[in-house]
Design an enzyme around this catalytic site. Sequence first.
Site, PDB file in Angstrom:
ATOM      1  N   ASP A  16      19.302 -56.443  55.850  1.00  0.00           N
ATOM      2  CA  ASP A  16      19.531 -55.721  54.605  1.00  0.00           C
ATOM      3  C   ASP A  16      20.955 -55.170  54.670  1.00  0.00           C
ATOM      4  O   ASP A  16      21.283 -54.383  55.559  1.00  0.00           O
ATOM      5  CB  ASP A  16      18.507 -54.579  54.520  1.00  0.00           C
ATOM      6  N   ILE A  17      21.793 -55.560  53.734  1.00  0.00           N
ATOM      7  CA  ILE A  17      23.211 -55.184  53.803  1.00  0.00           C
ATOM      8  C   ILE A  17      23.400 -53.673  53.681  1.00  0.00           C
ATOM      9  O   ILE A  17      24.416 -53.141  54.131  1.00  0.00           O
ATOM     10  CB  ILE A  17      24.023 -55.958  52.728  1.00  0.00           C
ATOM     11  N   ASN A  30      26.863 -57.521  38.103  1.00  0.00           N
ATOM     12  CA  ASN A  30      26.927 -58.248  36.825  1.00  0.00           C
ATOM     13  C   ASN A  30      28.123 -57.703  36.046  1.00  0.00           C
ATOM     14  O   ASN A  30      28.663 -56.652  36.387  1.00  0.00           O
ATOM     15  CB  ASN A  30      25.617 -58.073  36.042  1.00  0.00           C
ATOM     16  N   GLY A  38      17.716 -57.551  43.100  1.00  0.00           N
ATOM     17  CA  GLY A  38      18.311 -58.154  44.299  1.00  0.00           C
ATOM     18  C   GLY A  38      19.147 -57.182  45.109  1.00  0.00           C
ATOM     19  O   GLY A  38      18.810 -56.003  45.241  1.00  0.00           O
ATOM     20  N   ASP A  40      22.013 -55.939  44.415  1.00  0.00           N
ATOM     21  CA  ASP A  40      22.574 -54.902  43.535  1.00  0.00           C
ATOM     22  C   ASP A  40      21.610 -53.708  43.458  1.00  0.00           C
ATOM     23  O   ASP A  40      22.012 -52.544  43.648  1.00  0.00           O
ATOM     24  CB  ASP A  40      22.796 -55.525  42.145  1.00  0.00           C
ATOM     25  N   THR A 128      23.575 -66.492  44.890  1.00  0.00           N
ATOM     26  CA  THR A 128      22.525 -67.424  45.346  1.00  0.00           C
ATOM     27  C   THR A 128      21.109 -66.932  45.052  1.00  0.00           C
ATOM     28  O   THR A 128      20.137 -67.583  45.432  1.00  0.00           O
ATOM     29  CB  THR A 128      22.635 -67.709  46.862  1.00  0.00           C
ATOM     30  N   GLY A 129      20.995 -65.800  44.361  1.00  0.00           N
ATOM     31  CA  GLY A 129      19.676 -65.304  43.977  1.00  0.00           C
ATOM     32  C   GLY A 129      19.420 -65.608  42.511  1.00  0.00           C
ATOM     33  O   GLY A 129      19.331 -66.771  42.094  1.00  0.00           O
ATOM     34  N   VAL A 130      19.354 -64.566  41.719  1.00  0.00           N
ATOM     35  CA  VAL A 130      19.091 -64.674  40.280  1.00  0.00           C
ATOM     36  C   VAL A 130      20.077 -65.632  39.589  1.00  0.00           C
ATOM     37  O   VAL A 130      19.700 -66.347  38.655  1.00  0.00           O
ATOM     38  CB  VAL A 130      19.202 -63.265  39.635  1.00  0.00           C
ATOM     39  N   TYR A 131      21.321 -65.685  40.042  1.00  0.00           N
ATOM     40  CA  TYR A 131      22.338 -66.509  39.385  1.00  0.00           C
ATOM     41  C   TYR A 131      22.246 -67.998  39.732  1.00  0.00           C
ATOM     42  O   TYR A 131      22.985 -68.811  39.162  1.00  0.00           O
ATOM     43  CB  TYR A 131      23.737 -65.956  39.656  1.00  0.00           C
TER      44      TYR A 131
HETATM   45  N1  AR6 Z   1      20.811 -57.295  51.557  1.00  0.00           N
HETATM   46  C1  AR6 Z   1      21.458 -58.479  51.626  1.00  0.00           C
HETATM   47  N2  AR6 Z   1      21.211 -59.506  50.789  1.00  0.00           N
HETATM   48  C2  AR6 Z   1      20.258 -59.330  49.840  1.00  0.00           C
HETATM   49  C3  AR6 Z   1      19.531 -58.121  49.695  1.00  0.00           C
HETATM   50  C4  AR6 Z   1      19.847 -57.072  50.611  1.00  0.00           C
HETATM   51  N3  AR6 Z   1      19.231 -55.896  50.568  1.00  0.00           N
HETATM   52  N4  AR6 Z   1      18.664 -58.271  48.659  1.00  0.00           N
HETATM   53  C5  AR6 Z   1      18.822 -59.528  48.179  1.00  0.00           C
HETATM   54  N5  AR6 Z   1      19.777 -60.176  48.900  1.00  0.00           N
HETATM   55  P1  AR6 Z   1      21.013 -61.571  43.928  1.00  0.00           P
HETATM   56  P2  AR6 Z   1      23.089 -62.921  42.320  1.00  0.00           P
HETATM   57  C6  AR6 Z   1      20.309 -61.537  48.747  1.00  0.00           C
HETATM   58  O1  AR6 Z   1      19.955 -62.048  43.006  1.00  0.00           O
HETATM   59  O2  AR6 Z   1      22.435 -64.217  42.489  1.00  0.00           O
HETATM   60  C7  AR6 Z   1      21.330 -58.688  40.004  1.00  0.00           C
HETATM   61  O3  AR6 Z   1      20.307 -58.285  39.152  1.00  0.00           O
HETATM   62  C8  AR6 Z   1      19.434 -62.554  48.050  1.00  0.00           C
HETATM   63  O4  AR6 Z   1      18.458 -63.062  48.938  1.00  0.00           O
HETATM   64  O5  AR6 Z   1      20.957 -60.170  44.410  1.00  0.00           O
HETATM   65  O6  AR6 Z   1      24.578 -62.817  42.537  1.00  0.00           O
HETATM   66  C9  AR6 Z   1      22.719 -58.298  39.503  1.00  0.00           C
HETATM   67  O7  AR6 Z   1      22.690 -57.108  38.753  1.00  0.00           O
HETATM   68  C10 AR6 Z   1      20.461 -63.610  47.672  1.00  0.00           C
HETATM   69  O8  AR6 Z   1      20.686 -64.501  48.756  1.00  0.00           O
HETATM   70  O9  AR6 Z   1      22.500 -61.733  43.237  1.00  0.00           O
HETATM   71  C11 AR6 Z   1      23.100 -59.466  38.647  1.00  0.00           C
HETATM   72  O10 AR6 Z   1      22.607 -59.342  37.330  1.00  0.00           O
HETATM   73  C12 AR6 Z   1      21.738 -62.794  47.449  1.00  0.00           C
HETATM   74  O11 AR6 Z   1      21.480 -61.488  47.948  1.00  0.00           O
HETATM   75  C13 AR6 Z   1      22.453 -60.637  39.336  1.00  0.00           C
HETATM   76  O12 AR6 Z   1      21.341 -60.105  40.056  1.00  0.00           O
HETATM   77  C14 AR6 Z   1      22.176 -62.692  46.001  1.00  0.00           C
HETATM   78  O13 AR6 Z   1      21.051 -62.558  45.156  1.00  0.00           O
HETATM   79  C15 AR6 Z   1      23.385 -61.282  40.331  1.00  0.00           C
HETATM   80  O14 AR6 Z   1      22.753 -62.423  40.847  1.00  0.00           O
END
Ligand code: AR6
Length: 186
Positions: A16-17, A30, A38, A40, A128-131
């Site tokens: 967890d970062i 965003n 995620g 954020d 790599t998550g929601v996006y």
């Molecule tokens: N520590 C490290 N990495 C994490 C954590 C954490 N606690 N939680 C999730 N990840 P995402 P995006 C990883 O969806 O794709 C948000 O709603 C996760 O497994 O967080 O850039 C923003 O507000 C994945 O590999 O970000 C934007 O609207 C990575 O973080 C949107 O999501 C990125 O996933 C951005 O989407």
Amino acid sequence: MQVRINDVVISVNTGDITAWAGDFIVNASNSGLYGGGGVDGAIHRAGGPQISAECAVIRQKQGGVMPGQAALTTAGRLPNLGIIHTVGPIWKGGGAGEAATLAKCYISSLELACARGARSIAYPNISTGVYGFPRRLACETALAAVVDYVQSTDPGKLPLNLIAFVCFEQDNTQLYEEMLRTYVTV
Ligand code: AR6
């Protein structure tokens, strides 16, 4: 696992970062800097309302942050020097310059951190998550951008000694380790 490029250690680990205690944490935000889900959401929860308040000021001042750009806030309750909010590209199939925009996220965050004299910075796997950005391409893009930045910057002008990739999921860690093995191991 870690490698050393010039005098900078590039490390990869799983976790967890928000538990990372170095200088600057990068957030995958965003364009409106509205705390979301995620990573954020995790950063806003851990850092507390101070971060959202500062994001609102940035929003009022400059109308948000474009994909590929970055903006700085303090870290609220977190012990870090600050949070660098960058906005990754939303994956649309690869023909919309997504990889170039993702590379810019890594570089603009590094530039912001270095301008503040950062000794260390940690990245999540932006987009790599929601996006929906494909993980292997995201990993290749992130490492290439960061290594190129380190190699092309005069070491005397680079305050950094650690760039950490903190992966939340094991499959991302494995990708980064695989890719890092193509660089010189410490
Ligand atoms: N520590 C490290 N990495 C994490 C954590 C954490 N606690 N939680 C999730 N990840 P995402 P995006 C990883 O969806 O794709 C948000 O709603 C996760 O497994 O967080 O850039 C923003 O507000 C994945 O590999 O970000 C934007 O609207 C990575 O973080 C949107 O999501 C990125 O996933 C951005 O989407």
